[in-house]
Each structure stands twice: as C-alpha cells, then as structure tokens.
Design a protein around this motif. Structure first.
Motif, PDB file in Angstrom:
ATOM      1  N   THR A  34       0.793  -1.219   0.047  1.00 31.83           N
ATOM      2  CA  THR A  34      -0.094   0.020  -0.030  1.00 31.83           C
ATOM      3  C   THR A  34       0.796   1.382  -0.042  1.00 31.83           C
ATOM      4  OG1 THR A  34      -1.852  -1.129   1.111  1.00 31.83           O
ATOM      5  CG2 THR A  34      -1.748   1.301   1.422  1.00 31.83           C
ATOM      6  N   VAL A  35       0.601   2.302  -0.614  1.00 33.74           N
ATOM      7  CA  VAL A  35       1.122   3.698  -1.024  1.00 33.74           C
ATOM      8  C   VAL A  35       0.125   4.589  -0.858  1.00 33.74           C
ATOM      9  CG1 VAL A  35       2.418   5.044  -2.349  1.00 33.74           C
ATOM     10  CG2 VAL A  35       2.948   2.404  -2.647  1.00 33.74           C
ATOM     11  N   GLU A  36       0.526   5.724   0.239  1.00 33.58           N
ATOM     12  CA  GLU A  36      -0.264   6.834   0.282  1.00 33.58           C
ATOM     13  C   GLU A  36       0.277   7.920  -0.674  1.00 33.58           C
ATOM     14  OE1 GLU A  36      -1.665   8.238   4.016  1.00 33.58           O
ATOM     15  OE2 GLU A  36      -2.769   6.562   4.142  1.00 33.58           O
ATOM     16  N   VAL A  37      -0.237   8.680  -1.564  1.00 41.79           N
ATOM     17  CA  VAL A  37       0.112   9.904  -2.327  1.00 41.79           C
ATOM     18  C   VAL A  37      -0.809  10.972  -1.982  1.00 41.79           C
ATOM     19  CG1 VAL A  37       0.397  10.451  -4.857  1.00 41.79           C
ATOM     20  CG2 VAL A  37       0.548   8.128  -4.024  1.00 41.79           C
ATOM     21  N   THR A  38       0.081  12.018  -1.880  1.00 42.79           N
ATOM     22  CA  THR A  38      -0.669  13.582  -1.714  1.00 42.79           C
ATOM     23  C   THR A  38      -0.480  14.298  -3.160  1.00 42.79           C
ATOM     24  OG1 THR A  38       0.176  13.440   0.560  1.00 42.79           O
ATOM     25  CG2 THR A  38      -0.257  15.538  -0.434  1.00 42.79           C
ATOM     26  N   LEU A  39      -1.591  14.905  -3.202  1.00 44.41           N
ATOM     27  CA  LEU A  39      -1.847  15.707  -4.588  1.00 44.41           C
ATOM     28  C   LEU A  39      -2.106  17.226  -4.007  1.00 44.41           C
ATOM     29  CD1 LEU A  39      -3.221  12.789  -5.248  1.00 44.41           C
ATOM     30  CD2 LEU A  39      -3.545  13.867  -7.537  1.00 44.41           C
ATOM     31  N   ARG A  40      -1.285  18.081  -4.368  1.00 42.45           N
ATOM     32  CA  ARG A  40      -1.431  19.454  -3.841  1.00 42.45           C
ATOM     33  C   ARG A  40      -2.118  20.164  -5.017  1.00 42.45           C
ATOM     34  NH1 ARG A  40      -1.408  23.619   0.196  1.00 42.45           N
ATOM     35  NH2 ARG A  40      -0.604  25.533  -0.496  1.00 42.45           N
ATOM     36  N   LEU A  41      -3.236  20.617  -4.834  1.00 38.43           N
ATOM     37  CA  LEU A  41      -4.141  21.450  -5.928  1.00 38.43           C
ATOM     38  C   LEU A  41      -4.016  22.895  -5.945  1.00 38.43           C
ATOM     39  CD1 LEU A  41      -5.208  18.596  -5.680  1.00 38.43           C
ATOM     40  CD2 LEU A  41      -7.560  19.750  -5.955  1.00 38.43           C
ATOM     41  N   ARG A  42      -4.213  23.609  -7.117  1.00 37.05           N
ATOM     42  CA  ARG A  42      -3.941  24.932  -7.171  1.00 37.05           C
ATOM     43  C   ARG A  42      -4.892  25.866  -6.417  1.00 37.05           C
ATOM     44  NH1 ARG A  42      -6.860  25.426 -13.317  1.00 37.05           N
ATOM     45  NH2 ARG A  42      -8.735  24.517 -12.363  1.00 37.05           N
ATOM     46  N   ALA A  43      -4.606  27.032  -6.280  1.00 32.08           N
ATOM     47  CA  ALA A  43      -5.374  27.871  -5.601  1.00 32.08           C
ATOM     48  C   ALA A  43      -6.348  28.676  -6.640  1.00 32.08           C
ATOM     49  CB  ALA A  43      -4.634  29.244  -4.962  1.00 32.08           C
ATOM     50  N   ALA A  57       2.107  16.516  20.939  1.00 33.95           N
ATOM     51  CA  ALA A  57       2.607  15.917  19.854  1.00 33.95           C
ATOM     52  C   ALA A  57       1.359  15.707  18.918  1.00 33.95           C
ATOM     53  CB  ALA A  57       3.361  14.681  20.159  1.00 33.95           C
ATOM     54  N   ILE A  58       1.719  16.033  17.608  1.00 35.17           N
ATOM     55  CA  ILE A  58       0.608  15.683  16.557  1.00 35.17           C
ATOM     56  C   ILE A  58       1.046  15.019  15.648  1.00 35.17           C
ATOM     57  CG2 ILE A  58      -0.935  16.853  15.035  1.00 35.17           C
ATOM     58  CD1 ILE A  58       0.392  19.108  17.584  1.00 35.17           C
ATOM     59  N   SER A  59       0.209  13.631  15.197  1.00 32.42           N
ATOM     60  CA  SER A  59       0.905  12.913  14.223  1.00 32.42           C
ATOM     61  C   SER A  59       0.360  13.295  12.838  1.00 32.42           C
ATOM     62  CB  SER A  59       0.309  11.480  14.530  1.00 32.42           C
ATOM     63  OG  SER A  59       0.514  10.506  13.661  1.00 32.42           O
ATOM     64  N   VAL A  60       1.310  13.180  11.915  1.00 29.92           N
ATOM     65  CA  VAL A  60       0.913  13.579  10.524  1.00 29.92           C
ATOM     66  C   VAL A  60       1.451  12.397   9.782  1.00 29.92           C
ATOM     67  CG1 VAL A  60       1.524  14.996   8.591  1.00 29.92           C
ATOM     68  CG2 VAL A  60       1.371  16.039  10.818  1.00 29.92           C
ATOM     69  N   ASP A  61       0.543  11.958   8.921  1.00 25.15           N
ATOM     70  CA  ASP A  61       0.780  11.000   8.039  1.00 25.15           C
ATOM     71  C   ASP A  61       1.543   9.680   8.619  1.00 25.15           C
ATOM     72  OD1 ASP A  61       0.053  12.304   5.988  1.00 25.15           O
ATOM     73  OD2 ASP A  61       2.001  12.796   4.913  1.00 25.15           O
ATOM     74  N   GLY A  62       1.169   9.204   9.907  1.00 25.26           N
ATOM     75  CA  GLY A  62       1.574   8.093  10.917  1.00 25.26           C
ATOM     76  C   GLY A  62       3.226   8.542  11.614  1.00 25.26           C
ATOM     77  N   GLY A  63       3.491   9.682  11.284  1.00 26.17           N
ATOM     78  CA  GLY A  63       4.607  10.162  12.082  1.00 26.17           C
ATOM     79  C   GLY A  63       4.329  10.337  13.559  1.00 26.17           C
ATOM     80  N   ARG A  64       5.183  10.180  14.545  1.00 29.07           N
ATOM     81  CA  ARG A  64       4.803  10.030  16.044  1.00 29.07           C
ATOM     82  C   ARG A  64       6.096  10.483  16.892  1.00 29.07           C
ATOM     83  NH1 ARG A  64       6.240   5.332  18.689  1.00 29.07           N
ATOM     84  NH2 ARG A  64       7.172   3.919  17.365  1.00 29.07           N
ATOM     85  N   ASN A  65       5.779  10.798  18.082  1.00 26.13           N
ATOM     86  CA  ASN A  65       6.820  11.299  19.078  1.00 26.13           C
ATOM     87  C   ASN A  65       7.617   9.911  19.424  1.00 26.13           C
ATOM     88  OD1 ASN A  65       8.264  12.047  21.096  1.00 26.13           O
ATOM     89  ND2 ASN A  65       6.749  12.177  22.630  1.00 26.13           N
ATOM     90  N   ASN A  89       1.813  27.863  24.164  1.00 22.97           N
ATOM     91  CA  ASN A  89       1.829  26.399  23.813  1.00 22.97           C
ATOM     92  C   ASN A  89       2.544  25.890  22.713  1.00 22.97           C
ATOM     93  OD1 ASN A  89      -0.454  26.205  25.714  1.00 22.97           O
ATOM     94  ND2 ASN A  89      -1.741  26.846  23.905  1.00 22.97           N
ATOM     95  N   ILE A  90       3.229  24.634  23.035  1.00 20.42           N
ATOM     96  CA  ILE A  90       4.220  24.170  21.709  1.00 20.42           C
ATOM     97  C   ILE A  90       3.528  23.011  21.170  1.00 20.42           C
ATOM     98  CG2 ILE A  90       6.320  23.301  21.383  1.00 20.42           C
ATOM     99  CD1 ILE A  90       6.423  25.919  22.618  1.00 20.42           C
ATOM    100  N   ALA A  91       3.287  23.272  19.820  1.00 16.09           N
ATOM    101  CA  ALA A  91       2.543  22.111  18.919  1.00 16.09           C
ATOM    102  C   ALA A  91       3.655  21.398  18.395  1.00 16.09           C
ATOM    103  CB  ALA A  91       1.127  22.494  18.205  1.00 16.09           C
ATOM    104  N   VAL A  92       4.033  20.041  18.399  1.00 15.51           N
ATOM    105  CA  VAL A  92       5.095  19.605  17.494  1.00 15.51           C
ATOM    106  C   VAL A  92       4.531  18.446  16.503  1.00 15.51           C
ATOM    107  CG1 VAL A  92       7.199  18.256  17.726  1.00 15.51           C
ATOM    108  CG2 VAL A  92       6.605  19.624  19.687  1.00 15.51           C
ATOM    109  N   TYR A  93       4.634  18.907  15.280  1.00 17.73           N
ATOM    110  CA  TYR A  93       4.035  17.973  14.176  1.00 17.73           C
ATOM    111  C   TYR A  93       5.149  17.083  13.661  1.00 17.73           C
ATOM    112  CZ  TYR A  93       0.571  21.662  14.366  1.00 17.73           C
ATOM    113  OH  TYR A  93      -0.550  22.522  14.852  1.00 17.73           O
ATOM    114  N   PHE A  94       4.909  15.795  13.984  1.00 15.71           N
ATOM    115  CA  PHE A  94       5.537  14.687  13.839  1.00 15.71           C
ATOM    116  C   PHE A  94       5.274  14.142  12.406  1.00 15.71           C
ATOM    117  CE2 PHE A  94       6.797  14.863  18.369  1.00 15.71           C
ATOM    118  CZ  PHE A  94       7.822  14.947  18.259  1.00 15.71           C
ATOM    119  N   ALA A  95       6.288  13.926  11.466  1.00 18.37           N
ATOM    120  CA  ALA A  95       5.759  13.475  10.149  1.00 18.37           C
ATOM    121  C   ALA A  95       6.925  12.814   9.630  1.00 18.37           C
ATOM    122  CB  ALA A  95       5.495  14.520   9.127  1.00 18.37           C
TER     123      ALA A  95
END
Length: 528
Positions: free
Chosen positions: A42-51, A237-245, A273-279
């Motif tokens: 399995t692969v996850e793919v991110t597509l970034r769209l125009r404004a 700690a905030i998880s992004v795309d399965g990243g973690r502390n 407040n300190i928000a740490v985004y782990f990716a």
C-alpha cells in the motif's frame, strides 16, 4: 528489475497521460537497486491542488484573513476536488482525505495501482545503509489535470531533509558539567536578555514545530524547565501521515533536534503552547506537516519553526513550489514561518565547488535564519561574528538558484550569485543569532545535559521572540520579512564569512539583516 505481474505505465491508457511540470526526480548518487516493491504493497500519495486565484502582495500586506475568508478565496474549488477524486476512482484508488483549505487530496492504493495512475515505475534502492522506495523521471497525469494538480508526493519515500544542529562535543562527553569542552554556553533566557527581547512569556500564542524524526521524553522536559526555574510549557505531539513522538535514545540523532527546538522555544516563551507536528522524513510528510500546522484551526499557531532542510538541488521543483505555496498560505493567515539556513557554509555540504542555498529557508515566503558566534561578559554582548567553526560547521547562506529576488530585498544589496553566471536571486538568510556550537545552547536530551548549536537553534529562538511580540501587541506579526526589511539592519554583523560570501555593513549572505536588537524590534509592536 522487470516484473511481469505489474502493469506497464507506458502501455496505452484510456486517457493519455502527460508529464506534470517540475515533477522529474533523479536517483541519489550512489543509490544501488535492490529490487522492486511488492505490487500489493500500500502507498499513500498526496496531491497538492492549485489556488482558485493567484496571491497578490497587497493582500499579504493587509490584515490577516480569517480562516473562513481564506478558505472561500484561496481554498481548493469543489470542481477541482471533484475532478481529482473522479480520477482516483477511475484508477481504483481510495480517497483518504480531501481538504479544501489545505488544497490537498490524499489517495491510497497498491503499488501496481499508483504506478498505473501516475505513470511511474517504483523500485527499491539502498543508500547509506537505508532502503527506500524511489523513482526517476516525471509523474504523469491526464492532460485535463495538468494545472489543476500542482504536485504529486509520496510515491518516493527517500529521506527528504536533515536536521540543522551541531553538537558541541562527542556524545557521552558533552555535559555542561565540563565547560572546558566549549568556549561558552548559554541558556535561552540568557540569550533573550542579551539580545534585548521584550518582556513577556508568549502567553496565548501557539508555536508550531515541524519534526521529521526522533522525539522527546516528558521527564527530560520537566527536569530542564525546573532547572531553569521556569514553568513547564504545554507541549502536544501531533501525528502527521503516521509520524509520531518516537525518541530513539540517541542524543546525537533526531532526538537532539526535537529537544533543542522545544526547549529553546519553550524557554524563551514559556507561556506559549508548543505544538510539535511529527511526520515521516519524505517530501509528502514534510509538506503535509507544514500544511497541517498552518491550517490547524484548533490550535491556530501564530508562528512555525522549521529546523530541517536540504540543498535546493535535492528537491524537485514541484516540491519547492508546493512548500513555497504553503508558506504563502501562512502569510495570508498571519502565520510567521522561520527556517534554519543550514550548517555547512555556502556549499551546503554538496561538495561540487559551487555555492548552494538550503531549502525551505530559500523560500521567499519564509524567514531564513543564519548563525553567529557570540561572546558575552556579565550578560552583555562583547563580540558577535559570522559562525565559521574550525570543525567545519558554518552558517548557510547565499543566493537561490530557484527563486528570483523578492520585492522586499530590492534595496537590500543582495549580490549576484557566486556561481558562474552571477544569477540574481533570493538572498538567504534574513536574520541570524548565535549558532556556533562552541558558543552554544544548554539543553537536555535523552537524560543528558549538553550543549548544541547550529542554525536549528536560531529558528526556535526567533520563534519564541515572535511569540512574545505577538502576545504583547495582541495581533500576529504574520509574514515577518515584509516587516523587517523596512526596519533596516538589526544588530549588524560585519566580520567573518561562510565560504563564498563575506559579512559586511548592511544585509549580507551570512547573517542577513543581523541578530536580534531589542530596541529596533520594539518598533514591531507598534506596527499595524
């Protein structure tokens, strides 16, 4: 490497596929092919769209948009989202997420499905003891999606960036209890006083920190802040795309970056407040961490600190453009973005004899943070010069090969590039502060008290400063460069060089406008 069970992306398609501009990747030098991923993986793919419409400088100069106004004006259109989702459905891909404000669609499928959908061939490669999934050549899409989709990320999961910190001494021998190992070391509050930071603790602000590996231990944070006599900041700690502390126990690895970032920012602005985004450390993970932080409607960070980067040559054009676009989003929302400028001088560890700038610090919509060597006496600055250490570390800086000279630098005196042809481009950095590990920051990592430097420390130091100013003025500063350049030079650094570029009066490609000057920065509190 052929596998007859996988569809050939070059075979005839119902809709002919076209190369997506800027999507070409090449394999890293020295990468060895080891096989192919299983077609069913399995692969996850991110597509970034125009404004829906382009950004204008006047809109950034105006008051920040509300999140609702931003989404209406600059979020992805429902038509564009629908077209991308329809294509995903036609290729039997699942839509994991579709975000209007982030202009992001994340899809999931098997290796065989994503290869066919995006016209790529994926292989497994080994480099430096690590195996990664890689590709070469362009990404392909139907012609009617070219222009709608600005970038496709995640097909390739090679490490995209590295941390920008330097240890003062080898792991295991770098305790603060042995000051002879460094020329000097400072706590973040000592530096805040020396630089004349305004009083305050950043209460009510949220500082976002982007991390691509490693982690922190709450026990270390409690011990560190107690030792400074400061309250423990709220760290999430905030998880992004399965990243973690996920602390590794290696203070010389990514844990050093994570703890440095949290402790420096938190010690300068303990009320924030300190928000740490782990990716994951991939182009998709890095981009998604930034867009999630910028568009986090719950925590609403007013400043983002990024201490990871790589030479511009190691990025695809689509990745740099997508990140730059995400930083434009931040500017519209009144979010300041600070990026470390690199720790390997003007060459940025490329080793080809040319000058290189580090990205994302070279984005015109980010504030690039360079480094100095600092001497204090009785808490007062007696000397500050460009960081160029005998051990080989030096502040990054130079002239971008990718981005043109932005309007705010027109009168800054940015020189032509030191490379053949003398290109005129975006000058890096914009600001600086102490970064030499031999005059470094006292921090705690994996149970050890230690001294760390690098431009990684400069970004969270400035983030804490911005949080203080935001709290005092009751409104976010937003895009910092637009405010700093009209102020002129800060604490001017005029001695030293980083290889191809030398410091001098005014802006320079080693320390930018200079290090923090509390008296001059006080004017920011009065700006509308």
């Amino acid at each position: 490497m052929a596998d007859s069970t996988r569809p050939d992306p070059n075979s005839p398609e119902p809709s002919p596929l076209t190369a997506l501009p800027g999507s070409v990747r090449t394999l890293p030098q020295g990468a060895q092919a080891t096989g192919v991923p299983s077609p069913g993986d399995t692969v996850e793919v991110t597509l970034r769209l125009r404004a829906p419409r382009p950004l204008t400088p006047l809109e950034v100069a105006a008051a920040p948009l509300t999140r609702e106004a931003y989404t209406r004006t600059y979020g992805a259109s429902e038509d564009d989202l629908g077209r991308v989702e329809a294509y995903a459905h036609s290729r039997e891909l699942s839509v994991v997420e579709a975000s209007v404000p982030r202009r992001t669609v994340i899809v999931r499928g098997t290796v065989a499905q994503v290869e066919a959908a995006f016209g790529v061939r994926l292989g497994l490669y080994e480099l430096g003891g690590r195996t990664f999934r890689g590709r070469s050549g362009p990404v392909l899409l139907p012609a009617d999606l070219i222009g709608v989709v600005e970038g496709v990320f995640g097909l390739d999961d090679r490490p995209q960036a590295g941390p920008r910190f330097r240890l003062a001494a080898p792991v295991g021998s770098q305790s603060i209890a042995f000051p002879e190992q460094v020329a000097a070391s400072f706590t973040p509050p000592e530096l805040a006083r020396a630089y004349g930071f305004p009083e305050g603790d950043g209460a009510g602000q949220t500082i976002a920190i982007i991390e691509l590996g490693g982690g922190y231990r709450p026990a270390d944070l409690r011990a560190y802040f107690a030792g400074l006599g400061l309250p423990l900041p709220r760290v999430t700690a905030i998880s992004v795309d399965g990243g973690r502390n996920a602390p590794t126990g290696d203070p010389g690895g990514a844990d050093g970056e994570v703890m440095l970032d949290i402790e420096v920012a938190g010690a300068v602005a303990p009320g924030a407040n300190i928000a740490v985004y782990f990716a994951p450390n991939t182009d998709a993970g890095f981009l998604n961490a930034v867009t999630q932080a910028v568009h986090d409607a719950r925590r609403q960070p007013s400043v983002v600190s990024i201490s990871w980067g790589a030479p511009e040559k190691d990025w695809t054009l689509q990745a740099m453009q997508a990140m730059d676009s995400a930083f434009q989003d931040a500017a519209l929302l009144g979010v300041t973005v600070l990026c470390a400028a690199g720790d390997d001088g003007s060459n940025d560890r490329v080793g080809d004899g040319l000058a290189h700038t580090d990205f994302p610090a070279s984005s015109p919509w980010a504030t690039g943070c360079g480094g100095t060597r600092l001497s204090l006496s009785d808490g007062q600055i007696v000397s500050e010069v460009v960081w160029q250490g005998a051990s080989g570390g030096a502040t990054g800086g130079g002239v971008s090969d990718t981005f043109p000279l932005p309007d705010y630098q027109r009168d800054a005196g940015v020189p032509p590039s030191a490379n053949p042809g003398g290109q005129v481009g975006r000058g890096v950095p914009d600001v600086s502060a102490v970064a030499d590990p031999q005059t470094g920051y006292r921090v705690r990592v994996d149970g050890q008290d230690t001294v760390i430097g690098g431009t990684s420390a400069v970004s969270p130091l400035w983030a804490g400063l911005v949080a203080r100013i935001n709290a005092r003025r009751g409104q976010a500063l937003g895009f910092l460069n637009a405010r700093l350049y009209p102020l002129g030079v800060l604490r001017d650094i005029t001695e030293g060089n980083n290889g191809a570029y030398a410091a001098g009066p005014g802006w320079d490609a080693c320390t930018g406008l200079g290090s923090p000057d509390g008296g001059k920065l006080a004017a920011l509190e009065e700006q509308g």
